[in-house]
Design an enzyme around this catalytic site. Sequence first.
Site, mmCIF file in Angstrom:
data_model
loop_
_atom_site.group_PDB
_atom_site.id
_atom_site.type_symbol
_atom_site.label_atom_id
_atom_site.label_comp_id
_atom_site.label_asym_id
_atom_site.label_seq_id
_atom_site.Cartn_x
_atom_site.Cartn_y
_atom_site.Cartn_z
ATOM 1 C CG ASP A 117 30.764 90.786 50.641
ATOM 2 O OD1 ASP A 117 31.059 90.398 49.503
ATOM 3 O OD2 ASP A 117 31.571 90.839 51.582
ATOM 4 C CG ASP A 225 33.220 86.920 47.244
ATOM 5 O OD1 ASP A 225 33.958 87.211 48.192
ATOM 6 O OD2 ASP A 225 33.057 85.755 46.816
ATOM 7 C CD GLU A 284 37.880 89.044 47.144
ATOM 8 O OE1 GLU A 284 38.525 88.616 48.103
ATOM 9 O OE2 GLU A 284 36.950 88.391 46.623
ATOM 10 C CG HIS A 357 36.433 88.409 55.429
ATOM 11 N ND1 HIS A 357 36.559 89.459 54.530
ATOM 12 C CD2 HIS A 357 35.956 87.361 54.712
ATOM 13 C CE1 HIS A 357 36.170 89.046 53.327
ATOM 14 N NE2 HIS A 357 35.797 87.780 53.422
ATOM 15 C CG ASP A 358 39.077 86.384 52.802
ATOM 16 O OD1 ASP A 358 38.355 85.650 53.497
ATOM 17 O OD2 ASP A 358 38.690 86.911 51.731
HETATM 18 C C1 NOJ Z 1 36.427 85.851 48.823
HETATM 19 C C2 NOJ Z 1 35.905 86.104 50.207
HETATM 20 O O1 NOJ Z 1 36.510 87.249 50.718
HETATM 21 C C3 NOJ Z 1 36.175 84.861 51.011
HETATM 22 O O2 NOJ Z 1 35.935 85.035 52.385
HETATM 23 C C4 NOJ Z 1 35.335 83.736 50.453
HETATM 24 O O3 NOJ Z 1 35.663 82.532 51.113
HETATM 25 C C5 NOJ Z 1 35.575 83.556 48.947
HETATM 26 N N1 NOJ Z 1 35.642 84.786 48.230
HETATM 27 C C6 NOJ Z 1 34.449 82.758 48.346
HETATM 28 O O4 NOJ Z 1 33.266 83.521 48.341
#
Ligand code: NOJ
Length: 594
Positions: A117, A225, A284, A357-358
């Site tokens: 990541d 990210d 992302e 994870h989000d």
């Molecule tokens: C996206 C990530 O997937 C998330 O978990 C994170 O809180 C935010 N970016 C900030 O890095």
Amino acid sequence: MNNSKPGQLGTGSDSDDSTDDMPWWQSSVVYQIYPRSFADSNGDGIGDLRGIIAHLDHLERLGVDIIWLSPIYASPHDDNGYDISDYRAIDPVFGTLADFDVLVAEIHRRGMTLLMDLVVNHTSDEHPWFVESASSRDNPKRDWYWWRPTRHGATAGEPGAEPTNWGSFFSGSAWEFDKDSGEYYLHLFSRKQPDLNWENPEVRDAVYEMMRWWLDRGVDGFRMDVINLISKDSTLPDGVCAPGQRYADGFPHYGYGPRIHEFLHEMHECVFAGRVGQFLTVGEMPGVTVGQARLFTDPARRELDMVFQFEHVGLDHGPSGKWDPRPLDVRELKASFARWQDGLAEVGWNSLYWNNHDQPRAVSRFGDDGPYWAESATMLATVLHLQRGTPYVYQGEELGMTNVPFRGISDFRDIESLNYFAEAVDQLGEEPEKVLRGIRHISRDNARTPVQWSDEPQAGFTAGSPWIGVNPNYPTINARSQHGRAGSIFEYYRALIALRHTEPVIARGAFEMLCPEHPVLVAFTRTLDDRELLVLANFGDASLEVGKLPGPILPNADVWRTALTVIDNYPAKEGVDNLILSPWQARVLTRQLN
Ligand code: NOJ
């Protein structure tokens, strides 16, 4: 970033887009590990690298090709590691660099690759770069972050005095006042995640150097990210504030800024071009459109290999956003899938996912985690894995892990959920139970409870006390009970993943969505040369007689009625009419053309 297959050394050149020589990651499946919650080897309640190493057999057995590791770098963990204080150190809670080297070697020994990541839109406020930057207005690193004076005519530190009216993704203002130096700094996420200023070439050089350092150490690529946020409109204008909202949406000014393509191309040239090996870059990109994705992933432009887009996981957000969910309309889902499949058919590449994870657990969100738990989990997997793109499996998804029966706010750990609760209840005076309903349904913590390895205490995740409670359904939903058991969700995922490796039509075939207007039937074809697949999926509790539906649902229905089955999430029955689907059934059929 090149065409060589895993295990071969490539030339570092990019894809020539020929179907006979696809880049290796186009027929691969990615597995995401959220290290905190994967497996704990030392009993401190937090997952770690040794825990991952001990469970690599599970991944090898599943058959995945690429492991994406969420951040393991040194961090104060304000956002569980997405706030990095040292890009070249492993956080002690996860282990050491020596453990990391063993992990890389073990992954490679099993024929898999490792995606790190890369969190470079922001650092932690405890990163030495920010500590220096904050130390005085004339520090050489001052310009590495976005510092701005108090709004003209306002009093520093008072509401409304922020340099812009932007809200943060984690509630409140996107600006924090630093009393010592008398200016504000920008943080699109938490106040402990200051945004780096990519306009400064020293920042970009430092990031590229760090990326090369990890590649030299043996990693195979990066998941980047919120990489769509690194170029901002440097005039930082105010955003438009929606009625009744305290803060504005600044996205038009910090998302996909004027230099985004330039920065990503420069990164490609400085980090990957000419490097020998097989690499993968995934961006992302919340809010990315099909047209933008095509540009970012066009191999000729040398920016990224694939995007992570959000359209389909935003379809159940209600009028007031993600905390106000509404039921999914399957017609909208099909329209979204078809738009992405068609838009990237000739040029570009997409990531396919339901979970990460989000996101809350898909089986609870879009399926049925009650009576049709296994059926709906495997149906969702089939619809996803049979599309063109690279599928992602998020830890526990292969076991059908579900959302969590969180009791009260004290069960949550996620900064986004906690900040939202505090803002909604304490500042806006909303009813706590109502706010909690939204949080229970959509909170990221649904995805972050420990992986359920067995029916032993704490699901076999830790010998200690886990940092977040284990889902109480672990005695019935766990890996040990599914490994090798015919009909289990794990074994179904294993079969789906193997199919992508053996059936070129899945990785490469043309896509056509059928019956876009049907409210619960998802049907599409995949075609390559003289091979055609028909994917049928029932997003509902009632049986469906596809062959009897009114209108031209299926051209050549009679041919499919008796066609061979490739995979089915219900047990095979002799002489069954292929076009009758049970609740949450998914069936993939095949025929030869000509
Ligand atoms: C996206 C990530 O997937 C998330 O978990 C994170 O809180 C935010 N970016 C900030 O890095």
